[in-house]
Design a protein around this motif. Structure first.
Motif, mmCIF file in Angstrom:
data_model
loop_
_atom_site.group_PDB
_atom_site.id
_atom_site.type_symbol
_atom_site.label_atom_id
_atom_site.label_comp_id
_atom_site.label_asym_id
_atom_site.label_seq_id
_atom_site.Cartn_x
_atom_site.Cartn_y
_atom_site.Cartn_z
ATOM 1 N N ALA A 91 -1.535 11.152 1.950
ATOM 2 C CA ALA A 91 -0.387 10.984 1.046
ATOM 3 C C ALA A 91 -0.206 9.498 0.726
ATOM 4 O O ALA A 91 0.903 8.963 0.829
ATOM 5 N N GLY A 92 -1.315 8.851 0.342
ATOM 6 C CA GLY A 92 -1.246 7.434 -0.013
ATOM 7 C C GLY A 92 -0.340 7.242 -1.219
ATOM 8 O O GLY A 92 -0.350 8.047 -2.151
ATOM 9 N N ARG A 93 0.459 6.185 -1.176
ATOM 10 C CA ARG A 93 1.428 5.953 -2.250
ATOM 11 C C ARG A 93 1.178 4.616 -2.924
ATOM 12 O O ARG A 93 0.831 3.632 -2.263
ATOM 13 N N GLY A 94 1.375 4.606 -4.239
ATOM 14 C CA GLY A 94 1.287 3.370 -4.991
ATOM 15 C C GLY A 94 2.664 2.934 -5.446
ATOM 16 O O GLY A 94 3.684 3.522 -5.061
ATOM 17 N N ARG A 95 2.708 1.912 -6.280
ATOM 18 C CA ARG A 95 3.987 1.442 -6.828
ATOM 19 C C ARG A 95 4.578 2.510 -7.726
ATOM 20 O O ARG A 95 3.875 3.352 -8.257
ATOM 21 N N ARG A 96 5.893 2.455 -7.913
ATOM 22 C CA ARG A 96 6.617 3.360 -8.812
ATOM 23 C C ARG A 96 6.392 4.824 -8.460
ATOM 24 O O ARG A 96 6.304 5.684 -9.330
ATOM 25 N N GLY A 97 6.203 5.103 -7.160
ATOM 26 C CA GLY A 97 6.099 6.483 -6.692
ATOM 27 C C GLY A 97 4.806 7.187 -7.069
ATOM 28 O O GLY A 97 4.695 8.402 -6.922
ATOM 29 N N ARG A 98 3.831 6.416 -7.554
ATOM 30 C CA ARG A 98 2.570 7.052 -7.955
ATOM 31 C C ARG A 98 1.714 7.350 -6.724
ATOM 32 O O ARG A 98 1.774 6.621 -5.729
ATOM 33 N N PRO A 99 0.888 8.396 -6.790
ATOM 34 C CA PRO A 99 -0.021 8.635 -5.671
ATOM 35 C C PRO A 99 -1.148 7.593 -5.677
ATOM 36 O O PRO A 99 -1.470 7.049 -6.731
ATOM 37 N N TRP A 100 -1.700 7.334 -4.523
ATOM 38 C CA TRP A 100 -2.837 6.401 -4.417
ATOM 39 C C TRP A 100 -4.003 7.178 -3.823
ATOM 40 O O TRP A 100 -3.933 7.613 -2.674
ATOM 41 N N GLN A 101 -5.027 7.410 -4.638
ATOM 42 C CA GLN A 101 -6.174 8.193 -4.154
ATOM 43 C C GLN A 101 -6.805 7.487 -2.958
ATOM 44 O O GLN A 101 -7.109 6.302 -3.039
ATOM 45 N N SER A 102 -6.996 8.231 -1.890
ATOM 46 C CA SER A 102 -7.321 7.576 -0.613
ATOM 47 C C SER A 102 -8.450 8.257 0.145
ATOM 48 O O SER A 102 -8.287 8.718 1.270
ATOM 49 N N SER A 103 -9.616 8.315 -0.481
ATOM 50 C CA SER A 103 -10.748 8.924 0.221
ATOM 51 C C SER A 103 -11.497 7.857 1.030
ATOM 52 O O SER A 103 -11.244 6.666 0.894
ATOM 53 N N GLY A 104 -12.427 8.330 1.860
ATOM 54 C CA GLY A 104 -13.146 7.429 2.780
ATOM 55 C C GLY A 104 -13.958 6.364 2.056
ATOM 56 O O GLY A 104 -14.353 6.546 0.906
ATOM 57 N N GLY A 105 -14.184 5.246 2.748
ATOM 58 C CA GLY A 105 -15.012 4.167 2.196
ATOM 59 C C GLY A 105 -14.209 3.055 1.554
ATOM 60 O O GLY A 105 -14.728 1.970 1.320
ATOM 61 N N ASN A 106 -12.936 3.341 1.253
ATOM 62 C CA ASN A 106 -12.063 2.291 0.708
ATOM 63 C C ASN A 106 -11.148 1.766 1.820
ATOM 64 O O ASN A 106 -11.115 2.311 2.930
ATOM 65 N N LEU A 107 -10.398 0.740 1.483
ATOM 66 C CA LEU A 107 -9.532 0.123 2.490
ATOM 67 C C LEU A 107 -8.079 0.539 2.296
ATOM 68 O O LEU A 107 -7.544 0.430 1.176
ATOM 69 N N PHE A 108 -7.461 0.999 3.364
ATOM 70 C CA PHE A 108 -6.034 1.353 3.378
ATOM 71 C C PHE A 108 -5.435 0.625 4.564
ATOM 72 O O PHE A 108 -5.719 0.971 5.714
ATOM 73 N N LEU A 109 -4.609 -0.372 4.276
ATOM 74 C CA LEU A 109 -4.192 -1.308 5.323
ATOM 75 C C LEU A 109 -2.710 -1.614 5.177
ATOM 76 O O LEU A 109 -2.219 -1.775 4.048
ATOM 77 N N SER A 110 -2.008 -1.705 6.293
ATOM 78 C CA SER A 110 -0.600 -2.120 6.254
ATOM 79 C C SER A 110 -0.318 -3.104 7.375
ATOM 80 O O SER A 110 -0.786 -2.924 8.505
ATOM 81 N N GLY A 111 0.468 -4.117 7.050
ATOM 82 C CA GLY A 111 0.926 -5.075 8.051
ATOM 83 C C GLY A 111 2.440 -4.991 8.143
ATOM 84 O O GLY A 111 3.111 -4.846 7.111
ATOM 85 N N ALA A 112 2.968 -5.047 9.361
ATOM 86 C CA ALA A 112 4.431 -4.962 9.543
ATOM 87 C C ALA A 112 4.931 -6.253 10.190
ATOM 88 O O ALA A 112 4.381 -6.713 11.194
ATOM 89 N N TYR A 113 5.948 -6.813 9.574
ATOM 90 C CA TYR A 113 6.501 -8.099 10.015
ATOM 91 C C TYR A 113 8.018 -8.003 10.052
ATOM 92 O O TYR A 113 8.619 -7.151 9.397
ATOM 93 N N ARG A 114 8.626 -8.904 10.787
ATOM 94 C CA ARG A 114 10.083 -9.057 10.752
ATOM 95 C C ARG A 114 10.401 -10.486 10.337
ATOM 96 O O ARG A 114 9.715 -11.424 10.767
ATOM 97 N N PHE A 115 11.407 -10.636 9.470
ATOM 98 C CA PHE A 115 11.767 -11.949 8.925
ATOM 99 C C PHE A 115 13.285 -12.076 8.922
ATOM 100 O O PHE A 115 13.995 -11.067 8.887
ATOM 101 N N SER A 116 13.731 -13.332 8.863
ATOM 102 C CA SER A 116 15.175 -13.525 8.688
ATOM 103 C C SER A 116 15.483 -13.842 7.215
ATOM 104 O O SER A 116 16.645 -13.950 6.838
ATOM 105 N N SER A 117 14.418 -13.979 6.369
ATOM 106 C CA SER A 117 14.623 -14.323 4.949
ATOM 107 C C SER A 117 15.390 -13.216 4.230
ATOM 108 O O SER A 117 15.344 -12.055 4.633
#
Ligand code: BTN
Length: 249
Positions: free
Chosen positions: A42-68
């Protein structure tokens, strides 16, 4: 630029690395952390669009905390785009990679990657998830904007990289550009982004709002909005939308 290499946990199949990152933040995971997945259901893109997410491509997320504040955090989409640029530029001929406002990665003018930033506040403070999808092996068909994959444009003599290697380079580059942002602020990020931007000075159409906006892409303002010189000479600042280049084939 010295690049530290954050640890990245590789998952098999998952709904969305952004969703998993948010679940982990909610469960109290220590930040920063990075996760990638072989495939997303269920990969998601901007504006609620689906993001096709089959093998061989990169799907990456980084999680951070900020005070900004949230306005400042939005600047990190440009930090992420610069990191994605670095991760791809090493594999293609000079000049093949460029950045399309607000945060698409282009390969010879076709979309090869996108970024989905999500942020919020919980009991611990403000969090940010940067999600990056890069076409390494395959590009999807029938997209609103033409698409390509890294495999279609590898520099002569280079092999297609494993998504893990691109993920490692991207996360390290993100840390480097984040350091630039922390030390020098958005001014330095804006300058670096503009020097890699696609379509600066060109006629563009911005879609996605109530009506299509036509004009010349003149600049990026101090907050990351696109400065559009309209046919009547007025300068409009556009905060969101999808950019198209009507003059290009
Ligand atoms: C875009 O619309 O251009 C943004 C696409 C972002 C896709 C990535 S893939 C990893 C992360 N997980 C998601 O569900 N989306 C982002």
């Amino acid at each position: 630029m010295t690049q530290s290499a954050p640890r990245i946990e590789r998952l098999a199949e998952i709904d969305s690395t952004n969703e998993e990152a948010k679940r982990r933040l909610g469960a109290g995971a220590e930040t920063p952390f990075w996760i990638s997945a072989t495939a997303q259901t269920a990969g998601r893109g901007r504006r609620g669009r689906p993001w096709q997410s089959s093998g061989g491509n990169l799907f990456l997320s980084g999680a951070y905390r900020f005070s900004s504040d949230p306005g400042e955090l939005a600047q990190l989409s440009f930090v992420t785009a610069l990191a994605a640029y670095d991760a791809f530029a090493a594999h293609v001929l000079p000049g093949a990679v460029s950045l399309k406002w607000p945060n698409d990665l282009l390969l010879d003018g076709a979309k090869a990657g996108g970024i989905l930033l999500e942020s919020g506040t919980d009991a611990v403070g403000r969090w940010l998830v940067v999600g990056i999808g890069l076409n390494i092996a395959d590009a999807p068909d029938n997209t609103p904007y033409p698409a390509l994959a890294l495999a279609d444009r590898l520099a002569p003599g280079l092999n297609r990289p494993h998504p893990d290697d691109v993920a490692r380079d991207l996360a390290a580059a993100f840390e480097s550009w984040l350091g630039v942002w922390r030390r020098e602020g958005f001014t330095a990020i804006r300058k670096a982004w503009l020097s890699r931007a696609s379509g600066l000075g060109e006629p563009i159409v911005v879609k996605g709002g109530a009506e299509d906006l036509y004009g010349v892409f003149e600049d990026l303002d101090a907050g990351g909005a696109l400065c559009l010189r309209q046919p009547d000479g007025a300068l409009m600042r556009v905060a969101a939308g999808d950019v198209f280049f009507p003059g290009r084939k």
